[in-house]
Structures are given as C-alpha cells and as structure tokens.
Design a protein around this motif. Structure first.
Motif, mmCIF file in Angstrom:
data_model
loop_
_atom_site.group_PDB
_atom_site.id
_atom_site.type_symbol
_atom_site.label_atom_id
_atom_site.label_comp_id
_atom_site.label_asym_id
_atom_site.label_seq_id
_atom_site.Cartn_x
_atom_site.Cartn_y
_atom_site.Cartn_z
ATOM 1 N N ARG A 195 0.855 -1.183 0.000
ATOM 2 C CA ARG A 195 0.000 0.000 0.000
ATOM 3 C C ARG A 195 0.894 1.236 0.000
ATOM 4 O O ARG A 195 1.948 1.240 0.635
ATOM 5 C CB ARG A 195 -0.901 0.045 1.238
ATOM 6 N N VAL A 196 0.469 2.257 -0.718
ATOM 7 C CA VAL A 196 1.155 3.552 -0.667
ATOM 8 C C VAL A 196 0.120 4.588 -0.283
ATOM 9 O O VAL A 196 -0.782 4.903 -1.059
ATOM 10 C CB VAL A 196 1.800 3.911 -2.021
ATOM 11 N N GLU A 197 0.206 5.075 0.925
ATOM 12 C CA GLU A 197 -0.758 6.059 1.404
ATOM 13 C C GLU A 197 -0.577 7.370 0.639
ATOM 14 O O GLU A 197 0.550 7.831 0.430
ATOM 15 C CB GLU A 197 -0.566 6.312 2.902
ATOM 16 N N ARG A 198 -1.671 7.924 0.209
ATOM 17 C CA ARG A 198 -1.622 9.216 -0.484
ATOM 18 C C ARG A 198 -1.047 10.271 0.450
ATOM 19 O O ARG A 198 -1.494 10.428 1.585
ATOM 20 C CB ARG A 198 -3.029 9.611 -0.945
ATOM 21 N N TYR A 199 -0.044 10.989 -0.028
ATOM 22 C CA TYR A 199 0.602 12.015 0.779
ATOM 23 C C TYR A 199 -0.274 13.259 0.828
ATOM 24 O O TYR A 199 -0.729 13.761 -0.208
ATOM 25 C CB TYR A 199 1.967 12.387 0.197
ATOM 26 N N VAL A 200 -0.519 13.740 2.019
ATOM 27 C CA VAL A 200 -1.319 14.947 2.201
ATOM 28 C C VAL A 200 -0.427 16.005 2.831
ATOM 29 O O VAL A 200 0.027 15.850 3.976
ATOM 30 C CB VAL A 200 -2.551 14.689 3.086
ATOM 31 N N ALA A 201 -0.144 17.057 2.076
ATOM 32 C CA ALA A 201 0.713 18.129 2.573
ATOM 33 C C ALA A 201 -0.034 18.942 3.620
ATOM 34 O O ALA A 201 -1.278 18.980 3.631
ATOM 35 C CB ALA A 201 1.140 19.038 1.428
ATOM 36 N N PRO A 202 0.689 19.594 4.516
ATOM 37 C CA PRO A 202 0.019 20.492 5.459
ATOM 38 C C PRO A 202 -0.799 21.521 4.704
ATOM 39 O O PRO A 202 -0.361 22.030 3.666
ATOM 40 C CB PRO A 202 1.190 21.153 6.213
ATOM 41 N N PRO A 203 -2.017 21.837 5.158
ATOM 42 C CA PRO A 203 -2.900 22.734 4.399
ATOM 43 C C PRO A 203 -2.317 24.126 4.261
ATOM 44 O O PRO A 203 -1.705 24.661 5.189
ATOM 45 C CB PRO A 203 -4.187 22.764 5.231
ATOM 46 N N ALA A 204 -2.464 24.673 3.036
ATOM 47 C CA ALA A 204 -2.077 26.073 2.800
ATOM 48 C C ALA A 204 -3.199 26.968 3.299
ATOM 49 O O ALA A 204 -4.376 26.608 3.258
ATOM 50 C CB ALA A 204 -1.854 26.299 1.313
ATOM 51 N N TYR A 205 -2.834 28.142 3.762
ATOM 52 C CA TYR A 205 -3.824 29.048 4.320
ATOM 53 C C TYR A 205 -3.903 30.321 3.507
ATOM 54 O O TYR A 205 -2.907 30.823 3.004
ATOM 55 C CB TYR A 205 -3.490 29.383 5.779
ATOM 56 N N ASP A 206 -5.106 30.788 3.352
ATOM 57 C CA ASP A 206 -5.366 32.017 2.625
ATOM 58 C C ASP A 206 -4.877 33.185 3.461
ATOM 59 O O ASP A 206 -5.293 33.351 4.610
ATOM 60 C CB ASP A 206 -6.879 32.134 2.360
ATOM 61 N N SER A 207 -3.998 34.013 2.887
ATOM 62 C CA SER A 207 -3.442 35.137 3.636
ATOM 63 C C SER A 207 -4.513 36.127 4.062
ATOM 64 O O SER A 207 -4.365 36.831 5.062
ATOM 65 C CB SER A 207 -2.378 35.845 2.799
ATOM 66 N N ALA A 208 -5.589 36.202 3.304
ATOM 67 C CA ALA A 208 -6.678 37.119 3.667
ATOM 68 C C ALA A 208 -7.523 36.561 4.793
ATOM 69 O O ALA A 208 -8.244 37.299 5.467
ATOM 70 C CB ALA A 208 -7.564 37.385 2.444
ATOM 71 N N ASN A 209 -7.459 35.260 5.016
ATOM 72 C CA ASN A 209 -8.255 34.634 6.059
ATOM 73 C C ASN A 209 -7.460 33.459 6.616
ATOM 74 O O ASN A 209 -7.733 32.312 6.316
ATOM 75 C CB ASN A 209 -9.595 34.149 5.494
ATOM 76 N N PRO A 210 -6.437 33.756 7.429
ATOM 77 C CA PRO A 210 -5.504 32.714 7.856
ATOM 78 C C PRO A 210 -6.136 31.633 8.703
ATOM 79 O O PRO A 210 -5.544 30.582 8.898
ATOM 80 C CB PRO A 210 -4.447 33.498 8.655
ATOM 81 N N ALA A 211 -7.311 31.815 9.178
ATOM 82 C CA ALA A 211 -7.957 30.788 9.989
ATOM 83 C C ALA A 211 -8.651 29.743 9.145
ATOM 84 O O ALA A 211 -9.096 28.724 9.646
ATOM 85 C CB ALA A 211 -8.975 31.429 10.936
ATOM 86 N N GLU A 212 -8.757 29.987 7.838
ATOM 87 C CA GLU A 212 -9.492 29.080 6.971
ATOM 88 C C GLU A 212 -8.571 28.525 5.893
ATOM 89 O O GLU A 212 -7.855 29.286 5.241
ATOM 90 C CB GLU A 212 -10.652 29.827 6.306
ATOM 91 N N PRO A 213 -8.538 27.227 5.687
ATOM 92 C CA PRO A 213 -7.683 26.658 4.651
ATOM 93 C C PRO A 213 -8.019 27.224 3.290
ATOM 94 O O PRO A 213 -9.169 27.496 2.967
ATOM 95 C CB PRO A 213 -8.000 25.153 4.713
ATOM 96 N N ALA A 214 -6.967 27.380 2.455
ATOM 97 C CA ALA A 214 -7.156 27.958 1.132
ATOM 98 C C ALA A 214 -8.093 27.115 0.290
ATOM 99 O O ALA A 214 -8.874 27.637 -0.494
ATOM 100 C CB ALA A 214 -5.799 28.085 0.425
#
Length: 406
Positions: A195-214
């Motif tokens: 099995r090769v688990e799909r790599y999930v990068a750390p979520p990028a964040y919208d600079s205009a709304n850093p509390a919400e993922p891009a």
C-alpha cells in the motif's frame, strides 16, 4: 537533512516500493510494445479491416487525456494510491483479452477508446505513488530516481517489439494479444499487497483569512491547473514528429533511399537504445539546472532531429536525427511527469494522468498531420511541419520556465 552524496540507484535498490515499481513498468513495457506495432496488421489480416480504416485506429488515442484526468482525480481522492493502479491493470487485461476475441472491425476501436484508455492510468497512478514516497522522503536526486524507474519501461519497449514479432509469427496475432493481457495484469505481481498512502501536505492558508484553509476558501480553481495544462500542450507540440517518423521514415528509406531491411531496422531501433542511455543524463541536468530548462534543451535537440530528417539525402542524416530525437524523448520520458507534478502539487495523480494522457494525444495529432503533410509536400519534407511545431514548443518552454522560475 538531505544527503548530497546519495545515489539514485542506491535509493531505488533499498526501497521495496521503488524496486517493485521498476519491475512493474518493465513487465508492462514488454507487453504493450509487443502488441502495439502489430495492431494494424491484426486489424487488416485477422479482421479484414480496409487499410485506410485501420490507419484511423490511432484516433482512439483522443480518449486517453480524458481517461487519464478522471483516473488521476479518483486516485487523488483514494487513501491508498495503488487501488487505482490495480483497477486500471485489471481493466487493461480485460480490454486486451476482448481485443483478442474481436470478430468485428468496430470492436477494437471501441475497446481502445474505453478500456485501454483507462488502462493507461495504471502508469500515471504508479508515478503518483512515487511522488507520494518522494514527498515523504525528500531527496536531492528525485529526478534521477524517477528516471531510473522510468528506464524500466524504456527497456520493455526495446525488448517487446522483438519478442512480439517472434511470438506473433509463431503462435498468431490473437495469441500475442492474449500475452499482452497477461503482461498488463502481471504488472501487479511485483507490488504484491503493498500500500502507498496518499501524501497529504500540510494545508495552505489564505493570507486574507488565515484561519481558513485555502482549499475551503475557494482558491483551488481551474486556474491552478493552467501551468500544468500549458506544459502538457507544449509537450504535445514537441511530440508530434514521433508518429510521423514511425509511419513514414521506413517508407522513405525503402522507396527513395533504397536501404536494406537491416539498415532500416537499425535506424528505427537506435533511438530507444540512446534514449535509455540519456535518461540519467537528462535527470542529472534537471537536478542541477531545473526540469523545465532541461526540457527546453531536449526540445532544441528534437527540433534539430526533425530538421535532420527533413534535409537528409542519405541514411547518415537519419541516424543523426534519431540520435537527436533520443535526447528529446529522454527528457519527455524521464522528466515530464515530475515537472507536471510540480506544476500541480495539489494532485499528483491528476498531474500524472493529464501528462501521460497527452502522449497518445500527440501520437493521434501527429498521425493526422503526417497524413496531410505527406500528401501536400511529400517525403522527407513533411518533417518541416513537426520542426515548426517543436520551435513553437521551445518558445513555450522558455516562457513557462520564466513564469515558473524553473
């Protein structure tokens, strides 16, 4: 910490998954290349297809980009990347078996457009799994690792046509297609139950709304794919000459240069051998100078190769053209999928599927251009057409390299 002294071959040998991927691509390459050169003969001899209709078989490749995109998207949503590799392998095996059992002219066209287009996604998902592993274990030689694994497919394409000609002559073309079906399914064997688990990068964040993922704020739109789509389209322009070469260079050598069968075979066969030797060179250049810069250099070699075909009045020029085009295909085969994945990091499977689906698309377009060009300007001047298209591709690579700083 990245090790500057590490060896790509050493990394591949130490990794169970990379070793398995190498063997899988070798098996698939042998099976596919054994059958592909014989398909027109099968259509004409076994099914009684008129030669002009058989020549349209390459048009079924137009379905490959859509199939590659869909399979890539689905693999990007799967937890285990190899699930879709196995699904595509089974679909491909069933498709080749159905091809072997065909008794009507239209069946191979439908089978190719549907089952075999989906089957092409197996290679894309395998390279997406390689990207997942490289993302989890970064290295300075990642281009060389991918090129080393890709070399297996090239070796398969060197061995397969010879094996296919022998096997088809001995047991018949339908038996050859059954053998291809076996190879397509057997590519799963080296991977076993890995099995090769799909790599999930750390979520990028919208600079205009850093509390919400891009991704949630709506930034993941089609414009994110534009660099990938532009790169793929530019590669298609550079690849069109290959179909013209396989279709018409043997005719030019036989009818106008009057060279022997042995020399014609040597001219056609030298490119994959040189491509195999140049794959690690292309990867080394990409690691040092950037992938798109290396691809630009490859396109320059491709332009020179097409001009060599167009201006040749002897077989020597054709050998030169083959050697130069080997440089182009070393870059396309060894670097293309890696560059595509970097241009669309949100979806390694989608990027791989879109790019690899463009290779048969380039084949279909090249077939149409070649037919029209030969009728209009003849041989060998038809190669001025892919020369012009490759020149446009060089400009495209330069612009893309500047924009992407690669």
């Amino acid at each position: 910490m990245l090790d500057r002294s590490e060896s790509a071959l050493g990394v591949v040998l130490r990794s169970r998954f990379y070793r398995s991927a190498f063997l899988a691509l070798l098996i698939a390459g042998i099976g596919m290349s054994a059958a592909t050169p014989q398909l027109t003969l099968f259509l004409v001899r076994d099914l009684g297809t008129p030669l002009p209709v058989a020549g349209l078989y390459s048009v079924t490749n137009l379905a490959a980009p859509l199939a590659g995109f869909l399979v890539g998207r689905w693999s990007d949503r799967s937890r285990d990347r190899l699930v879709w590799f196995r699904i595509c392998s089974v679909v491909g095996g069933a498709g080749w078996l159905a091809m072997a059992a065909s008794d009507a002219v239209w069946l191979p066209f439908v089978i190719s457009a549907l089952a075999l287009s989906i089957a092409g996604g197996s290679m894309a998902t395998l390279f997406a799994a390689c990207r997942d592993e490289l993302s989890r274990h970064p290295t300075r030689v990642e281009n060389r690792i991918v090129a080393t694994i890709r070399m297996a497919f090239t070796v398969g394409w060197i061995l397969g046509p010879v094996a296919g000609s022998w096997f088809g002559g001995l047991f018949g073309l339908r038996a050859l297609l059954v053998g291809t079906a076996v190879c397509v399914v057997a590519q799963m064997i080296p991977l076993g139950r890995q099995r090769v688990e799909r790599y999930v990068a750390p979520p990028a964040y919208d600079s205009a709304n850093p509390a919400e993922p891009a991704e949630r704020s709506g930034r993941r739109r089609i414009d994110h794919m534009m660099p990938l789509l532009v790169f793929t389209a530019v590669c298609v322009l550079a690849m069109t000459g290959d179909t013209i070469k396989f279709g018409y260079l043997p005719i030019y050598m036989a009818d106008q240069l009057h060279v022997s069968d042995t020399i014609r075979g040597a001219v056609i066969g030298i490119q994959p051998l040189l491509e195999l030797a140049l794959l690690p060179v292309a990867a080394l250049l990409a690691d040092r100078f950037g992938g798109i810069r290396a691809m630009t250099a490859g396109a320059v070699l491709g332009l020179a190769g097409n001009l060599a075909y167009a201006l040749s009045t002897s077989v020597v020029g054709l050998f030169v053209g083959q050697a130069l085009n080997a440089g182009l295909w070393a870059c396309v085969g060894g670097l293309g999928v890696t560059i595509a994945q970097r241009l669309y990091p949100e979806g390694a499977g989608t990027a791989s599927g879109v790019f690899l689906g463009a290779i048969p698309l380039g084949s279909a377009i090249g077939g149409v251009i070649g037919g029209l060009g030969v009728a209009a300007i003849g041989l060998p001047h038809v190669f001025f057409i892919p020369s012009c298209l490759t020149a446009v591709a060089i400009v495209g690579f330069v612009i893309l390299g500047v924009r992407e700083k690669a």
